[in-house]
Design a protein around this motif. Structure first.
Motif, PDB file in Angstrom:
ATOM      1  N   ARG A  24      57.165  63.791 -35.173  1.00  0.00           N
ATOM      2  CA  ARG A  24      58.374  64.197 -35.914  1.00  0.00           C
ATOM      3  C   ARG A  24      59.583  63.940 -35.004  1.00  0.00           C
ATOM      4  NH1 ARG A  24      57.700  69.727 -38.672  1.00  0.00           N
ATOM      5  NH2 ARG A  24      56.371  68.354 -39.929  1.00  0.00           N
ATOM      6  N   GLU A  25      60.459  63.037 -35.453  1.00  0.00           N
ATOM      7  CA  GLU A  25      61.605  62.636 -34.639  1.00  0.00           C
ATOM      8  C   GLU A  25      62.803  63.562 -34.833  1.00  0.00           C
ATOM      9  OE1 GLU A  25      61.217  57.753 -34.473  1.00  0.00           O
ATOM     10  OE2 GLU A  25      62.501  58.714 -35.959  1.00  0.00           O
ATOM     11  N   LYS A  26      63.542  63.719 -33.748  1.00  0.00           N
ATOM     12  CA  LYS A  26      64.875  64.320 -33.819  1.00  0.00           C
ATOM     13  C   LYS A  26      65.927  63.220 -33.918  1.00  0.00           C
ATOM     14  CE  LYS A  26      65.535  67.490 -30.793  1.00  0.00           C
ATOM     15  NZ  LYS A  26      65.813  68.146 -29.475  1.00  0.00           N
ATOM     16  N   ALA A  27      65.634  62.075 -33.289  1.00  0.00           N
ATOM     17  CA  ALA A  27      66.512  60.896 -33.315  1.00  0.00           C
ATOM     18  C   ALA A  27      65.622  59.664 -33.291  1.00  0.00           C
ATOM     19  CB  ALA A  27      67.454  60.913 -32.110  1.00  0.00           C
ATOM     20  N   ASP A  45      58.487  61.929 -40.988  1.00  0.00           N
ATOM     21  CA  ASP A  45      57.392  62.100 -40.048  1.00  0.00           C
ATOM     22  C   ASP A  45      56.643  60.776 -39.946  1.00  0.00           C
ATOM     23  OD1 ASP A  45      58.233  64.674 -39.955  1.00  0.00           O
ATOM     24  OD2 ASP A  45      56.524  65.521 -41.025  1.00  0.00           O
ATOM     25  N   ASN A  82      61.440  59.405 -24.148  1.00  0.00           N
ATOM     26  CA  ASN A  82      62.194  59.844 -25.331  1.00  0.00           C
ATOM     27  C   ASN A  82      61.844  61.270 -25.754  1.00  0.00           C
ATOM     28  OD1 ASN A  82      63.765  57.370 -26.653  1.00  0.00           O
ATOM     29  ND2 ASN A  82      61.845  56.588 -25.779  1.00  0.00           N
ATOM     30  N   GLN A  83      61.469  62.093 -24.795  1.00  0.00           N
ATOM     31  CA  GLN A  83      61.062  63.461 -25.122  1.00  0.00           C
ATOM     32  C   GLN A  83      62.149  64.246 -25.844  1.00  0.00           C
ATOM     33  OE1 GLN A  83      59.381  65.593 -21.807  1.00  0.00           O
ATOM     34  NE2 GLN A  83      57.954  63.950 -21.302  1.00  0.00           N
ATOM     35  N   GLU A  84      63.408  63.993 -25.501  1.00  0.00           N
ATOM     36  CA  GLU A  84      64.496  64.739 -26.136  1.00  0.00           C
ATOM     37  C   GLU A  84      64.674  64.347 -27.595  1.00  0.00           C
ATOM     38  OE1 GLU A  84      68.031  64.301 -23.854  1.00  0.00           O
ATOM     39  OE2 GLU A  84      67.253  65.425 -22.128  1.00  0.00           O
ATOM     40  N   SER A  85      64.108  63.213 -28.000  1.00  0.00           N
ATOM     41  CA  SER A  85      64.219  62.763 -29.391  1.00  0.00           C
ATOM     42  C   SER A  85      63.002  63.156 -30.232  1.00  0.00           C
ATOM     43  CB  SER A  85      64.383  61.239 -29.437  1.00  0.00           C
ATOM     44  OG  SER A  85      65.566  60.845 -28.778  1.00  0.00           O
ATOM     45  N   ILE A  86      62.087  63.917 -29.641  1.00  0.00           N
ATOM     46  CA  ILE A  86      60.844  64.284 -30.333  1.00  0.00           C
ATOM     47  C   ILE A  86      60.821  65.784 -30.609  1.00  0.00           C
ATOM     48  CG2 ILE A  86      58.333  64.343 -30.126  1.00  0.00           C
ATOM     49  CD1 ILE A  86      58.577  61.907 -28.237  1.00  0.00           C
ATOM     50  N   LEU A  87      60.647  66.139 -31.893  1.00  0.00           N
ATOM     51  CA  LEU A  87      60.521  67.544 -32.267  1.00  0.00           C
ATOM     52  C   LEU A  87      59.091  68.050 -32.075  1.00  0.00           C
ATOM     53  CD1 LEU A  87      62.682  67.650 -35.527  1.00  0.00           C
ATOM     54  CD2 LEU A  87      63.192  68.798 -33.357  1.00  0.00           C
ATOM     55  N   ASP A  88      58.125  67.229 -32.472  1.00  0.00           N
ATOM     56  CA  ASP A  88      56.722  67.630 -32.348  1.00  0.00           C
ATOM     57  C   ASP A  88      55.861  66.376 -32.320  1.00  0.00           C
ATOM     58  OD1 ASP A  88      54.576  69.269 -32.053  1.00  0.00           O
ATOM     59  OD2 ASP A  88      54.602  70.072 -34.102  1.00  0.00           O
TER      60      ASP A  88
END
Length: 230
Positions: A24-27, A41, A58-64
């Motif tokens: 699930r992406e944040k960006a 998703d 890209n951890q900051e762009s990943i929600l789950d």
């Protein structure tokens, strides 16, 4: 394939760790050459060698995220079963380089390594193991849990050969270099360390010929055609 051909195939193969990622992406993220499915998703298929660093960066762009895998640095893929004129049941493992004859049956949990050959109409029963280059003829039955020893290493070893019409009982073991003659029967639990002639019954540890195959044995070991129907 001979042993050196198999060894060279494994040596030169690109070693892969294929993964499936539910994410699930944040960006938005660029996943390189991986295959990506979904607009929200996502489900991502790729090799961990490429995807691992991308996901870490890209951890900051990943929600789950959940990552699934079933192998590590694997040299060979599994055999493509889609066009086989045979019955392959769930949980059987057939590596690329295995040959399967028409009307053969491979049951749950059987393992067939590279170079193994299964003839037409032969059944490989549950949990049986055919090591590298083990060769089984037509209309045989290899019983549940039986082992036909593999001979990829050492490369000089001679493979197991099971001729046409042979029945090998459950949990029997046939060591490398042994040839089982046409229409013979190997009793359950036997360990076969030397060649068995055609048309006999062998049993024991080590296995010895106990009698010629007769009408009574024939009746008890007759194959069932319905099990091979597609």
């Amino acid at each position: 394939m001979n042993a050196w051909e198999i060894i060279e195939t494994i040596r030169t193969a690109e070693k892969k760790t294929p993964v499936r990622v539910f994410l699930r992406e944040k960006a938005p993220i660029d996943y390189g050459s991986a295959k990506v499915f979904g607009a929200g998703d996502k489900v991502i298929f790729g090799d961990w060698r490429e995807l691992g660093p991308i996901l870490a960066a890209n951890q900051e762009s990943i929600l789950d995220m959940v990552v699934e895998w079933d192998r590590r640095n694997s040299a060979l893929p599994l055999l493509d079963l889609r066009e086989l004129s045979a019955r392959i049941e769930p949980g059987a493992i057939l590596r690329e380089g295995v040959e399967i004859g028409e009307g053969a049956v491979v049951m749950m949990g059987a393992v067939l390594n590279i170079g193994a050959v299964v003839g037409p109409g032969t059944m490989i029963d549950m949990g049986a193991v055919l090591g590298g280059r083990a060769t089984v003829g037509s209309r045989c039955h290899i019983g549940a849990g039986a082992v036909l020893a593999g001979v990829v290493e050492p490369a000089s070893a001679v493979p197991v050969v099971v001729e046409d019409g042979v029945l090998i009982g459950a949990n029997a073991v046939v060591i490398e270099g042994v040839r089982i003659g046409r229409d013979s029967v190997i009793a359950a639990g036997s360990v076969v360390i030397e060649d068995v002639p055609p048309g006999v019954v062998a049993a024991g540890v080590p296995a010895r010929v106990v009698k010629k195959k007769d009408a009574q044995t024939e009746g008890k070991t007759q194959l069932v055609e319905a099990l091979r129907a597609l």
